[in-house]
Structures are given as structure tokens and as C-alpha cells.
Design a protein around this motif. Structure first.
Motif, PDB file in Angstrom:
ATOM      1  N   ASP A  53       0.988  -1.088   0.030  1.00 37.00           N
ATOM      2  CA  ASP A  53       0.113  -0.164   0.009  1.00 37.00           C
ATOM      3  C   ASP A  53       1.046   1.139  -0.048  1.00 37.00           C
ATOM      4  O   ASP A  53       1.800   1.535   0.819  1.00 37.00           O
ATOM      5  N   GLU A  54       0.603   2.099  -0.904  1.00 39.94           N
ATOM      6  CA  GLU A  54       1.483   3.227  -1.211  1.00 39.94           C
ATOM      7  C   GLU A  54       1.030   4.578  -0.507  1.00 39.94           C
ATOM      8  O   GLU A  54      -0.398   4.637  -0.374  1.00 39.94           O
ATOM      9  N   ILE A  55       1.799   5.007   0.347  1.00 40.36           N
ATOM     10  CA  ILE A  55       1.241   6.385   0.943  1.00 40.36           C
ATOM     11  C   ILE A  55       1.573   7.549   0.046  1.00 40.36           C
ATOM     12  O   ILE A  55       2.781   7.769  -0.593  1.00 40.36           O
ATOM     13  N   PRO A  56       0.657   8.411  -0.430  1.00 40.24           N
ATOM     14  CA  PRO A  56       0.585   9.452  -1.190  1.00 40.24           C
ATOM     15  C   PRO A  56       2.051  10.382  -0.976  1.00 40.24           C
ATOM     16  O   PRO A  56       2.545  10.626   0.117  1.00 40.24           O
ATOM     17  N   GLU A  57       2.553  10.746  -2.156  1.00 36.24           N
ATOM     18  CA  GLU A  57       3.734  11.468  -1.876  1.00 36.24           C
ATOM     19  C   GLU A  57       3.780  12.848  -1.151  1.00 36.24           C
ATOM     20  O   GLU A  57       4.524  13.293  -0.398  1.00 36.24           O
ATOM     21  N   THR A  58       2.343  13.423  -1.267  1.00 34.53           N
ATOM     22  CA  THR A  58       2.060  14.407  -0.577  1.00 34.53           C
ATOM     23  C   THR A  58       2.453  14.397   1.150  1.00 34.53           C
ATOM     24  O   THR A  58       2.876  15.582   1.904  1.00 34.53           O
ATOM     25  N   TYR A  59       2.117  13.355   1.494  1.00 42.39           N
ATOM     26  CA  TYR A  59       2.392  13.096   3.027  1.00 42.39           C
ATOM     27  C   TYR A  59       4.025  13.209   3.179  1.00 42.39           C
ATOM     28  O   TYR A  59       4.494  13.875   4.290  1.00 42.39           O
ATOM     29  N   ASN A  60       5.022  12.808   2.242  1.00 40.41           N
ATOM     30  CA  ASN A  60       6.382  13.182   2.458  1.00 40.41           C
ATOM     31  C   ASN A  60       6.632  14.618   2.375  1.00 40.41           C
ATOM     32  O   ASN A  60       7.366  15.194   3.089  1.00 40.41           O
ATOM     33  N   ARG A  61       6.041  15.378   1.527  1.00 38.48           N
ATOM     34  CA  ARG A  61       6.320  16.469   1.136  1.00 38.48           C
ATOM     35  C   ARG A  61       5.919  17.532   2.539  1.00 38.48           C
ATOM     36  O   ARG A  61       6.569  18.666   2.946  1.00 38.48           O
ATOM     37  N   VAL A  62       4.628  17.038   3.370  1.00 36.28           N
ATOM     38  CA  VAL A  62       4.080  17.670   4.394  1.00 36.28           C
ATOM     39  C   VAL A  62       5.110  17.411   5.482  1.00 36.28           C
ATOM     40  O   VAL A  62       5.435  18.286   6.215  1.00 36.28           O
ATOM     41  N   TYR A  63       5.493  16.272   5.696  1.00 37.88           N
ATOM     42  CA  TYR A  63       6.469  15.688   6.830  1.00 37.88           C
ATOM     43  C   TYR A  63       7.502  16.618   6.531  1.00 37.88           C
ATOM     44  O   TYR A  63       7.981  17.172   7.794  1.00 37.88           O
ATOM     45  N   GLN A  64       8.142  16.809   5.392  1.00 36.71           N
ATOM     46  CA  GLN A  64       9.562  17.496   5.280  1.00 36.71           C
ATOM     47  C   GLN A  64       9.351  18.984   5.742  1.00 36.71           C
ATOM     48  O   GLN A  64      10.143  19.507   6.287  1.00 36.71           O
ATOM     49  N   ASN A  65       8.258  19.479   5.689  1.00 36.03           N
ATOM     50  CA  ASN A  65       7.923  20.870   6.039  1.00 36.03           C
ATOM     51  C   ASN A  65       7.582  21.195   7.281  1.00 36.03           C
ATOM     52  O   ASN A  65       7.286  22.450   7.855  1.00 36.03           O
ATOM     53  N   SER A  66       7.337  20.097   8.179  1.00 33.81           N
ATOM     54  CA  SER A  66       6.858  20.101   9.651  1.00 33.81           C
ATOM     55  C   SER A  66       7.776  20.012  10.592  1.00 33.81           C
ATOM     56  O   SER A  66       8.920  19.355  10.410  1.00 33.81           O
ATOM     57  N   ASP A  67       7.915  20.978  11.549  1.00 32.36           N
ATOM     58  CA  ASP A  67       8.525  20.746  12.590  1.00 32.36           C
ATOM     59  C   ASP A  67       8.406  19.975  13.751  1.00 32.36           C
ATOM     60  O   ASP A  67       8.828  19.378  14.690  1.00 32.36           O
ATOM     61  N   LEU A  68       6.797  19.706  13.833  1.00 32.26           N
ATOM     62  CA  LEU A  68       6.271  19.102  14.888  1.00 32.26           C
ATOM     63  C   LEU A  68       5.321  17.937  14.490  1.00 32.26           C
ATOM     64  O   LEU A  68       4.437  18.375  13.595  1.00 32.26           O
ATOM     65  N   LEU A  69       5.367  16.712  14.876  1.00 25.11           N
ATOM     66  CA  LEU A  69       4.348  15.556  14.428  1.00 25.11           C
ATOM     67  C   LEU A  69       3.594  15.278  15.769  1.00 25.11           C
ATOM     68  O   LEU A  69       3.845  15.021  16.718  1.00 25.11           O
ATOM     69  N   VAL A  70       2.142  15.394  15.365  1.00 26.86           N
ATOM     70  CA  VAL A  70       1.201  15.139  16.478  1.00 26.86           C
ATOM     71  C   VAL A  70       0.283  13.912  16.161  1.00 26.86           C
ATOM     72  O   VAL A  70      -0.184  13.789  15.077  1.00 26.86           O
ATOM     73  N   PHE A  71       0.004  13.112  17.087  1.00 23.59           N
ATOM     74  CA  PHE A  71      -0.749  11.846  16.869  1.00 23.59           C
ATOM     75  C   PHE A  71      -1.859  11.851  17.911  1.00 23.59           C
ATOM     76  O   PHE A  71      -1.690  12.326  19.103  1.00 23.59           O
ATOM     77  N   GLU A  72      -2.851  10.737  17.493  1.00 25.39           N
ATOM     78  CA  GLU A  72      -3.830  10.450  18.563  1.00 25.39           C
ATOM     79  C   GLU A  72      -3.136  10.273  19.907  1.00 25.39           C
ATOM     80  O   GLU A  72      -3.338  10.774  21.175  1.00 25.39           O
ATOM     81  N   VAL A  73      -2.315   9.029  19.908  1.00 25.55           N
ATOM     82  CA  VAL A  73      -1.306   8.898  21.013  1.00 25.55           C
ATOM     83  C   VAL A  73      -0.164   8.297  20.295  1.00 25.55           C
ATOM     84  O   VAL A  73      -0.026   7.882  19.250  1.00 25.55           O
ATOM     85  N   GLU A  74       1.262   8.876  20.617  1.00 26.70           N
ATOM     86  CA  GLU A  74       2.379   8.312  20.165  1.00 26.70           C
ATOM     87  C   GLU A  74       2.286   6.883  20.156  1.00 26.70           C
ATOM     88  O   GLU A  74       2.232   6.410  21.323  1.00 26.70           O
ATOM     89  N   PRO A  75       2.661   6.433  19.174  1.00 29.05           N
ATOM     90  CA  PRO A  75       2.619   4.893  19.019  1.00 29.05           C
ATOM     91  C   PRO A  75       3.454   4.226  20.086  1.00 29.05           C
ATOM     92  O   PRO A  75       3.105   3.247  20.648  1.00 29.05           O
ATOM     93  N   ASP A  76       4.471   4.617  20.492  1.00 30.90           N
ATOM     94  CA  ASP A  76       5.530   3.821  21.479  1.00 30.90           C
ATOM     95  C   ASP A  76       4.766   3.846  23.047  1.00 30.90           C
ATOM     96  O   ASP A  76       5.071   3.010  23.875  1.00 30.90           O
ATOM     97  N   GLN A  77       3.817   4.755  23.004  1.00 27.84           N
ATOM     98  CA  GLN A  77       3.289   4.860  24.596  1.00 27.84           C
ATOM     99  C   GLN A  77       2.264   3.677  24.430  1.00 27.84           C
ATOM    100  O   GLN A  77       1.923   3.211  25.518  1.00 27.84           O
ATOM    101  N   LEU A  78       1.700   3.252  23.456  1.00 31.98           N
ATOM    102  CA  LEU A  78       0.792   2.132  23.448  1.00 31.98           C
ATOM    103  C   LEU A  78       1.464   0.816  23.630  1.00 31.98           C
ATOM    104  O   LEU A  78       0.719  -0.176  23.943  1.00 31.98           O
TER     105      LEU A  78
END
Length: 294
Positions: A53-78
Motif C-alpha cells: 500500500d503506497e502512501i501518497p507523496e504529499t505526505y512526505n512533502r508535508v512531513y519535510q515541511n513540518s517541525d512537529l508531529l502530532v498523533f492521537e497517541v504517540e505509538p510507542d506509548q501504546l
């Protein structure tokens, strides 16, 4: 999406959370909202994906442009032992009881038959409450298809953020998520299990539809997965989706007032339709645009 009138909530919750195409060519499931100083991106996630399953390339562009990543819950916490233990505790029957004490005889018989078809021993679920049994069956079916949590959108971008030294944060606690499904009433839990048994055989078809709609940014199809069942499961959807959407608005608005560019990665079901995070922000007067793949 009209293949099914009612969909098992367990699948929607695990993944998010017709293969019709959006009228917006190359649309993705990412929305950009202009903050006071920097943009904020709301990026829809599918929590389990296959390697193909491919993740659209826009996700990578947005990631590169972002300083902070926010999640429902950070996966390692679960993944912390105390959270896994809490989940098992919440999903376990009361001492001296089995799942047969929580469901009717005919439903228990159907459960036994379905487990036999899947060559799964009944003892695997006999000490589980109905919601935990339903989630276990759904997870086993997804794993058999090759859908994995470590390939999910949130997990992939969380791991990248950690490697790249980017800041991460959560919208809610791991303890909250561990207890969320156990808040269902006994009747809701029984219905949850019934519909899981009814539609377990449709899991792969539904999975493909959800992933395709997510990749295409097809809001109509994604909304249908939730709206079709709302009347039947009004209380469940209120707790799983709508109340959480409302609870997330305050921290998201705080991010919009800050000076960091944030990528907020949440199940795509939280971002489509009435009562979604996008809808709530629109009502508050925020301007947004949907991003497209180039």
C-alpha cells in the motif's frame, strides 16, 4: 460506498477510525489550515497497511515541511507493558465468568462456529469480554491479509520523526485509549460482536475500499463508512469519534496559535463528514484547503 449497509465498528476503529473516485483529481487525505504564523496540516491515517500500500507523496512533502508531529497517541506509548496490561485487564471477563456470561447462547454458538472455521481455539477468546473478542477476530483477519500496525501511516511517520530528531506529541493519553472500548454498554458490546461475526468475511474487500478511498482523498466514500451505521450505534460513534473530535479542537487551536508547523496525524475517519475535526474548525471560522498530489 454501498456494498454494505452496516459495517463492523471494530474494522473502522482499527484502520481509521464502493471504490468510487473523488471528483477532485489527485486529491489526498491531507488538509492545510492557516495558523497565526505557520500552517497546520491535518493528515488522515490508516492505522494498519500492507507493504504494497503506497502512501501518497504529499505526505512526505508535508512531513519535510513540518517541525512537529502530532498523533492521537504517540505509538510507542501504546506499546508500554503497563498499557498492554491495562488493555488486557479492561478486556477480560470478571473473575469466575467467561464470554458466555456476556452474550446469548445463539451468539456464543455462532462465535464457536466462526472460530472453528478459522481454526482458532475457543479458549483464545473465552475469557474476553465481547468487544475484546470482536477486536481480536478482526485483528487476526487483518494480520492474515498482511496488514500491519508497523506499516500504518502514524507508525511510519512517528518512526521517521524520532530518527530525524523532530518533536512529537499526543492529543490524548494511552490510558484513555486502553479504556475506550470497555466503556461500551453490555448491549453495545454484544452488537459489536454480532456485526463482527456477520461481516468478518468482508474484511478484505472493506479494507481495500477504505485504503483506496484514503489514497484518493475520497471523502464521500469515507464518510459513508460511518454515516450508514450512525443510527444503530449512535452512542458508540459519539464516544469513538465525535466526542474525541471535540476534545481535540482545543489543543489543535493552540497549535494554530503557535510558531511551529505541525503535521497532525489522526485516523482519517476523524477528518471527514459532519462533526469531524475539519467540520468543527470550519464552524470556528478557520480557512483550509485540501492538498493534492503533484
Amino acid at each position: 460506498m454501498r456494498l454494505l449497509t452496516l459495517k463492523p465498528i471494530g474494522l473502522l476503529f482499527i484502520l481509521l477510525s464502493s471504490v468510487t473516485h473523488s471528483s477532485e483529481l489527485y486529491a489526498t487525505s491531507i488538509w492545510e489550515i492557516q495558523g497565526k504564523q505557520q500552517p497546520l496540516y491535518l493528515a488522515g491515517s490508516v492505522h494498519l497497511l500492507k507493504a504494497t500500500d503506497e502512501i501518497p507523496e504529499t505526505y512526505n512533502r508535508v512531513y519535510q515541511n513540518s517541525d512537529l508531529l502530532v498523533f492521537e497517541v504517540e505509538p510507542d506509548q501504546l506499546e508500554k507493558p503497563q498499557i498492554l496490561g491495562l488493555m488486557l485487564k479492561e478486556g477480560a471477563c470478571a473473575p469466575g465468568k467467561t464470554i458466555g456470561d456476556y452474550i446469548g447462547p445463539s451468539i456464543k454458538k455462532r462465535l464457536e462456529q466462526r472460530l472453528s472455521e478459522k481454526q482458532i481455539p475457543f479458549m483464545m477468546v473465552q475469557s474476553f469480554k465481547p468487544w475484546m473478542a470482536a477486536m481480536t477476530l478482526t485483528m487476526l483477519e487483518l494480520q492474515k491479509m498482511g496488514a500491519r500496525a508497523d506499516l500504518g501511516v502514524d507508525r511510519q511517520y512517528f518512526d521517521r520523526a524520532r530518527r530525524d530528531g523532530k518533536q512529537t506529541m499526543s492529543l490524548e493519553t494511552a490510558e484513555f485509549q486502553a479504556k475506550l472500548l470497555s466503556s461500551f454498554s453490555p448491549k453495545e458490546q454484544e452488537k459489536f460482536l454480532i456485526y463482527t461475526l456477520d461481516y468478518l468475511g468482508e474484511t478484505e474487500v472493506m479494507y481495500q475500499q477504505i485504503v483506496k478511498a484514503w489514497q484518493d482523498g475520497d471523502e464521500d466514500t469515507l464518510s459513508d463508512f460511518f454515516s450508514d451505521s450512525e443510527a444503530e450505534y449512535q452512542g458508540v460513534y459519539e464516544r469513538l469519534l465525535f466526542k474525541r473530535n471535540r476534545d481535540w479542537i482545543k489543543p489543535i487551536e493552540k497549535l494554530l496559535q503557535g510558531n511551529q508547523t505541525a503535521m497532525v496525524v489522526v485516523g482519517v475517519g476523524h477528518l471527514v463528514g459532519d462533526g469531524s475535526v475539519i467540520d468543527l474548525l470550519k464552524r470556528r471560522g478557520y480557512n483550509y484547503k485540501k492538498l493534492s498530489d503533484l
